[in-house]
Design an enzyme around this catalytic site. Structure first.
Site, PDB file in Angstrom:
ATOM      1  N   HIS A  35       0.185  11.824  -5.719  1.00 49.57           N
ATOM      2  CA  HIS A  35      -0.337  11.875  -4.348  1.00 49.57           C
ATOM      3  C   HIS A  35       0.800  11.724  -3.329  1.00 49.57           C
ATOM      4  O   HIS A  35       0.929  12.531  -2.400  1.00 49.57           O
ATOM      5  CB  HIS A  35      -1.370  10.749  -4.164  1.00 49.57           C
ATOM      6  CG  HIS A  35      -1.895  10.638  -2.772  1.00 49.57           C
ATOM      7  ND1 HIS A  35      -3.054  11.263  -2.353  1.00 49.57           N
ATOM      8  CD2 HIS A  35      -1.397  10.008  -1.676  1.00 49.57           C
ATOM      9  CE1 HIS A  35      -3.252  11.006  -1.065  1.00 49.57           C
ATOM     10  NE2 HIS A  35      -2.259  10.245  -0.626  1.00 49.57           N
ATOM     11  N   GLU A  36       1.629  10.709  -3.520  1.00 52.21           N
ATOM     12  CA  GLU A  36       2.709  10.465  -2.548  1.00 52.21           C
ATOM     13  C   GLU A  36       3.733  11.589  -2.562  1.00 52.21           C
ATOM     14  O   GLU A  36       4.215  12.021  -1.511  1.00 52.21           O
ATOM     15  CB  GLU A  36       3.388   9.115  -2.828  1.00 52.21           C
ATOM     16  CG  GLU A  36       2.467   7.905  -2.713  1.00 52.21           C
ATOM     17  CD  GLU A  36       1.719   7.831  -1.388  1.00 52.21           C
ATOM     18  OE1 GLU A  36       2.217   8.341  -0.364  1.00 52.21           O
ATOM     19  OE2 GLU A  36       0.598   7.294  -1.379  1.00 52.21           O
TER      20      GLU A  36
ATOM     21  N   HIS B 204      -6.599   0.460   5.482  1.00 48.82           N
ATOM     22  CA  HIS B 204      -6.630   1.457   6.561  1.00 48.82           C
ATOM     23  C   HIS B 204      -7.321   0.952   7.833  1.00 48.82           C
ATOM     24  O   HIS B 204      -7.116   1.505   8.902  1.00 48.82           O
ATOM     25  CB  HIS B 204      -7.294   2.749   6.073  1.00 48.82           C
ATOM     26  CG  HIS B 204      -6.572   3.350   4.905  1.00 48.82           C
ATOM     27  ND1 HIS B 204      -6.617   2.795   3.651  1.00 48.82           N
ATOM     28  CD2 HIS B 204      -5.774   4.429   4.799  1.00 48.82           C
ATOM     29  CE1 HIS B 204      -5.891   3.508   2.824  1.00 48.82           C
ATOM     30  NE2 HIS B 204      -5.359   4.505   3.485  1.00 48.82           N
TER      31      HIS B 204
ATOM     32  N   TYR C  17      -9.174  11.504   3.904  1.00 43.63           N
ATOM     33  CA  TYR C  17      -9.286  11.374   2.448  1.00 43.63           C
ATOM     34  C   TYR C  17     -10.572  12.009   1.939  1.00 43.63           C
ATOM     35  O   TYR C  17     -10.622  12.509   0.831  1.00 43.63           O
ATOM     36  CB  TYR C  17      -9.214   9.905   2.025  1.00 43.63           C
ATOM     37  CG  TYR C  17      -7.941   9.235   2.470  1.00 43.63           C
ATOM     38  CD1 TYR C  17      -6.726   9.541   1.866  1.00 43.63           C
ATOM     39  CD2 TYR C  17      -7.944   8.316   3.517  1.00 43.63           C
ATOM     40  CE1 TYR C  17      -5.553   8.932   2.282  1.00 43.63           C
ATOM     41  CE2 TYR C  17      -6.774   7.698   3.933  1.00 43.63           C
ATOM     42  CZ  TYR C  17      -5.579   8.009   3.322  1.00 43.63           C
ATOM     43  OH  TYR C  17      -4.419   7.411   3.735  1.00 43.63           O
TER      44      TYR C  17
ATOM     45  N   HIS D 276       0.848  -1.198   0.000  1.00 46.94           N
ATOM     46  CA  HIS D 276       0.000   0.000   0.000  1.00 46.94           C
ATOM     47  C   HIS D 276       0.885   1.251   0.000  1.00 46.94           C
ATOM     48  O   HIS D 276       1.738   1.425   0.868  1.00 46.94           O
ATOM     49  CB  HIS D 276      -0.946   0.018   1.203  1.00 46.94           C
ATOM     50  CG  HIS D 276      -1.957   1.128   1.081  1.00 46.94           C
ATOM     51  ND1 HIS D 276      -3.148   0.974   0.416  1.00 46.94           N
ATOM     52  CD2 HIS D 276      -1.904   2.416   1.459  1.00 46.94           C
ATOM     53  CE1 HIS D 276      -3.801   2.122   0.416  1.00 46.94           C
ATOM     54  NE2 HIS D 276      -3.072   3.022   1.039  1.00 46.94           N
ATOM     55  N   ALA D 277       0.672   2.126  -0.972  1.00 48.34           N
ATOM     56  CA  ALA D 277       1.585   3.254  -1.188  1.00 48.34           C
ATOM     57  C   ALA D 277       1.674   4.169   0.032  1.00 48.34           C
ATOM     58  O   ALA D 277       0.667   4.447   0.689  1.00 48.34           O
ATOM     59  CB  ALA D 277       1.108   4.061  -2.391  1.00 48.34           C
TER      60      ALA D 277
ATOM     61  N   HIS E 196       2.910  14.427  -0.358  1.00 48.34           N
ATOM     62  CA  HIS E 196       3.314  14.250   1.050  1.00 48.34           C
ATOM     63  C   HIS E 196       4.782  14.650   1.221  1.00 48.34           C
ATOM     64  O   HIS E 196       5.142  15.361   2.145  1.00 48.34           O
ATOM     65  CB  HIS E 196       3.161  12.787   1.477  1.00 48.34           C
ATOM     66  CG  HIS E 196       1.742  12.319   1.640  1.00 48.34           C
ATOM     67  ND1 HIS E 196       0.824  12.961   2.431  1.00 48.34           N
ATOM     68  CD2 HIS E 196       1.092  11.232   1.132  1.00 48.34           C
ATOM     69  CE1 HIS E 196      -0.325  12.288   2.403  1.00 48.34           C
ATOM     70  NE2 HIS E 196      -0.192  11.243   1.617  1.00 48.34           N
TER      71      HIS E 196
ATOM     72  N   GLU F 141      -3.233  14.956   2.714  1.00 45.29           N
ATOM     73  CA  GLU F 141      -3.712  14.071   1.652  1.00 45.29           C
ATOM     74  C   GLU F 141      -4.090  14.830   0.382  1.00 45.29           C
ATOM     75  O   GLU F 141      -4.212  14.232  -0.684  1.00 45.29           O
ATOM     76  CB  GLU F 141      -4.916  13.256   2.145  1.00 45.29           C
ATOM     77  CG  GLU F 141      -4.629  12.359   3.348  1.00 45.29           C
ATOM     78  CD  GLU F 141      -3.499  11.368   3.117  1.00 45.29           C
ATOM     79  OE1 GLU F 141      -3.232  11.022   1.953  1.00 45.29           O
ATOM     80  OE2 GLU F 141      -2.873  10.949   4.116  1.00 45.29           O
TER      81      GLU F 141
END
Ligand code: X8Z
Ligand code: ZN
Length: 594
Positions: free
Chosen positions: A365-366, A493, A503, A335-336, A369, A393
Site C-alpha cells: 500500500h505505502e 485519522h 479509503y 501509523h504507516a 503512494h 490509496e
C-alpha cells in the site's frame, strides 16, 4: 506585508479593471512556486515531528503548517478574483480551481486563531502517536502492541480489557478536537464553503452533493455482499463464543473481530474458515519462520513487484532515510505513511513493520503512494497529486491484489499453490479484509461530515459515532459508552484529521484497476487467481495513469487505466461472486440483519 500580497497585485487591481488572462497566468505561476516551496518546508518539519515526538518538534511543525495554511488561504481567496475571466486556458482554469481546493485544514483569517488551530492539530497528532494504555500492574501498551493482541487473542475478557484500554486514551483529546472543528470550519466558511466537510467533498471534480450521492451509490452496489458476510461471520462467532456473547440477530460486539476498530476482519479467519479446508496457508506464520527475510526484506519484495512491471527501483535515499522499524528509545507516529519530501526523489516510508501478513499488505500500500509520487514528479506542482485521493490509496492495494498464491510460489514464499477447491476459503479471507472494510470506510466521514456541519455536536459525538457504526457496520460497543468517551479519537485519522472517504473509494477502485490491468497482462483466469507480476504491458498502462497526476479530472485518469469513466463496484462483485453464492448457501435459515 506577506510576500503573496506584494507580488500578486495584478495590473487590473492597480487600474481597477477586470483581471486579464495574462494576470491569471502570472498569478498562477507565482502561487504554484510559493505553494511548492512552503510544502517542502512543512513536510520536513512534519517528518521530524512524527519521527521524534517532543514538545519542540510539535511547535516547529505547527509553525510550518501555520505558514503554509496562511499562504494557501490567501492565495485561494485571490484565485477567486479570476472566476469571471472568460478566456483562460484549460490549465490555468484547472490550476485556479486546485488552488482554491488545496487545503484540507483551512484556518480562520485571524492569524492568531490559525496559530491556535495548527497547535491543536500538532498536539492531537502527537497525543495519539505517543498514547499508551497502562493496564493496572502491567506494562504500558502502544497501538502496535494493542494491534497484535487484537489479532491473536481469542479470550473475550482479554480482548475487552484491551479494547476498553485503547479507547480510553482518546478521552483527553475530545475538547481539543471540538475546538479544532470550530476553527477549521471558520476557515472553510471564509473560503466560501458551507463547512469543512463541504470543502472535503468538493475535491472530486463534481459538486459536493453529487459526491455524497456517488458514495451512496457505490455503497448500495456492495451492501448485499457485506450483509451476506456479516450474517455468516456473526453465526460463526456465535458458535465460537456462545450466543450470550454474540446473540444471533443482534449487532456484533466490536471487540471480537480481530482489529481494534473492527475495520478489517481477516485476523479472525481461523474462526470463520470453512471447516473442511486444510489447504489454507498462513502468510504470517510463513514470514515468522523465514529468518532470512527481515522487515526491510519485506519492503524489498514489495519494491521488486513494482520493478517487475517496468518501474525503476527506489532511490538509495529511500533505504537510508525511511523508518521501517519502531525505535525503542523514543515516541514516533507508527501509523504507516509514505512521503515525498522534495517533490522529486526524496521518497520515504515511515512505518513500524512487524512480520505479519497485514504488514506485508501495508508495505505494498505505502509503496503504491511512493511510485505514484515518482510517476507524477514531472508534472507542475499543482498537478503533483493523484487523480482523486481514492486513486492514491488504491494503487498499492491494486498491486497487493496480485499477491496471489501462485505469485507467492513464484517468489519462493510458498511451496505449492492451493488447489482450486480452496478458492472459497481464500476468497473468504480476502473478503474479511476487503468487504468488511467497506461500511467502516464510509461511516468515518459520515460522522465527520455531520460534525463539521453541526448536526453532531460535542454533546453527542460518541452516540452519533455508535449510531453510524450500528447503521453501516452492524456492530455495537462491547459495553455501554458515554459522552465522557471519545471513541472516534481512538482512530488515527480522526486525531490526525485525515479524510477517510478516500479509503472507501480505494476499496472499489482497486478491483476496477486490477480487472483492467489483468486484462492488459493477458491474464485469463478468475480475478482472484490473476496476478500482473512481471507484466510490462500492465505496467505501461498503470504508469500512463500515474504519470497524469492531477492534470485532468479523475474520470480521464480512470479511462486511461480501465477504459471506463465511472467508479464502479462490479469488478469487486465479480471478484467475490463465487463467495457470495457460497455465503448465501451457508446463510440459509440463519438470521440476517441487525
Ligand atoms: O491509513 C491507511 C494507510 C496509510 S494511508 C496505512 N489505511 C487506512 C487505515 O489504516 O485505516 C490503509 C487502509 C485504511
Ligand atoms: Zn495510504
Amino acid at each position: 506585508m506577506p510576500q503573496e500580497q506584494e507580488m500578486t497585485q495584478t495590473s487590473a487591481e492597480m487600474t481597477g479593471s477586470l483581471p486579464t488572462a495574462d494576470d491569471a497566468e502570472r498569478f498562477v505561476a507565482h502561487a504554484e512556486a510559493r505553494l511548492a516551496e512552503l510544502n517542502v518546508e512543512q513536510q520536513r518539519a512534519e517528518w521530524v515531528a512524527e519521527n521524534f515526538i517532543t514538545h519542540d518538534t510539535q511547535v516547529i511543525a505547527a509553525q510550518a503548517s501555520e505558514k503554509q495554511i496562511n499562504a494557501a488561504v490567501d492565495l485561494a481567496m485571490k484565485a477567486a478574483r479570476f472566476d469571471a475571466v472568460p478566456t483562460l486556458s484549460y490549465d490555468i482554469r484547472r490550476k485556479l480551481d486546485l488552488i482554491k481546493l488545496s487545503l484540507t485544514t483551512p484556518g480562520p483569517s485571524d492569524s492568531s486563531r490559525t496559530a491556535e488551530m495548527t497547535k491543536i492539530a500538532a498536539q492531537l497528532s502527537a497525543g495519539y502517536g505517543a498514547a499508551r494504555y497502562r493496564p493496572p500492574g502491567g506494562d504500558p501498551l502502544d497501538i502496535e502492541e494493542i494491534t497484535e493482541i487484537m489479532r491473536s487473542s481469542r479470550e473475550p475478557a482479554r480482548l475487552l480489557e484491551v479494547w476498553r484500554g485503547w479507547h480510553s486514551i482518546a478521552r483527553p483529546l475530545k475538547q481539543q478536537y471540538a475546538r479544532f472543528v470550530e476553527l477549521t470550519n471558520e476557515g472553510a466558511r471564509n473560503l466560501g464553503y458551507q463547512d469543512a466537510g463541504a470543502l472535503w467533498r468538493s475535491k472530486y471534480d463534481m459538486p459536493p452533493d453529487a459526491f455524497a450521492a456517488e458514495v451512496d451509490r457505490l455503497w448500495a452496489q456492495v451492501k448485499p455482499l457485506y450483509d451476506s458476510l456479516h450474517c455468516y461471520v456473526r453465526w460463526n462467532l456465535g458458535k465460537r463464543y456462545g450466543e450470550s456473547l454474540v446473540p444471533p440477530a443482534a449487532p456484533i460486539p466490536a471487540h471480537l473481530l480481530g482489529n481494534i476498530w473492527a475495520q478489517e476482519w481477516g485476523n479472525i479467519d481461523d474462526i470463520v474458515a470453512p471447516q473442511a479446508d486444510e489447504r489454507r496457508f498462513d502468510l504470517t506464520e510463513i514470514l515468522k519462520h523465514r529468518a532470512d527475510i527481515d522487515e526491510i526484506g519485506m519492503v524489498r519484495i514489495g519494491e521488486r513487484f513494482f520493478t517487475s512491471l517496468g518501474f525503476d527501483p527506489l532511490p538509495a535515499t529511500f533505504w537510508e532515510r525511511s523508518l521501517f522499524k519502531q525505535p525503542q528509545d523514543r515516541d514516533v507516529v507508527c501509523h504507516a505513511s509514505a512521503w515525498d519530501l522534495d517533490d522529486e526523489d526524496d521518497l520515504r516510508v515511515k512505518m513500524c513493520i512487524r512480520k505479519t501478513s497485514d504488514y506485508f499488505t501495508t508495505i505494498h500500500h505505502e509503496l503504491g503512494h511512493n511510485f505514484y509520487q515518482r510517476a507524477y514528479k514531472r508534472q507542475p506542482f499543482l498537478y503533483k497529486n493523484s487523480a482523486n485521493d481514492g486513486f492514491h490509496e488504491a494503487v498499492g492495494d491494486t498491486i497487493a491484489l496480485s499477491v496471489t498464491p501462485a505469485y507467492l510460489v513464484r517468489i519462493g514464499l510458498l511451496d505449492k499453490e492451493p488447489p482450486p477447491q480452496s478458492d472459497i476459503a481464500l476468497l473468504l479471507r480476502d473478503a474479511l479484509d476487503k468487504v468488511a472494510f467497506l461500511p467502516f470506510g464510509i461511516m468515518i466521514d459520515q460522522w465527520r461530515w455531520k460534525v463539521f456541519s453541526g448536526e453532531v455536536t460535542p454533546a453527542n459525538y460518541n452516540k452519533a459515532w455508535w449510531d453510524l457504526r450500528l447503521q453501516y457496520q452492524g456492530i455495537a460497543p462491547p459495553e455501554p459508552r458515554s459522552e465522557e468517551d471519545f471513541d472516534p479519537g481512538a482512530k488515527y485519522h480522526i486525531a490526525a484529521n485525515v479524510p477517510y472517504s478516500r479509503y472507501f473509494l480505494a476499496r472499489i477502485l482497486q478491483f476496477q484497476f486490477h480487472r483492467a490491468l489483468c486484462q492488459s497482462a493477458g491474464s485469463e483466469g478468475p480475478l482472484n487467481r490473476s496476478s500482473i507480476y512481471e507484466s510490462h504491458e500492465a505496467g505501461r498502462r498503470l504508469k500512463a495513469m500515474l504519470e497524469m497526476g492531477a492534470s485532468r479530472p479523475w474520470p480521464d485518469a480512470l479511462e486511461a487505466i480501465s477504459g471506463e469513466r465511472q467508479m464502479d463496484a462490479t469488478a469487486m462483485l465479480d471478484y467475490f461472486a463465487p463467495l457470495k453464492s457460497w455465503l448465501d448457501e451457508q446463510n440459509k435459515g440463519k438470521p440476517s440483519g441487525w
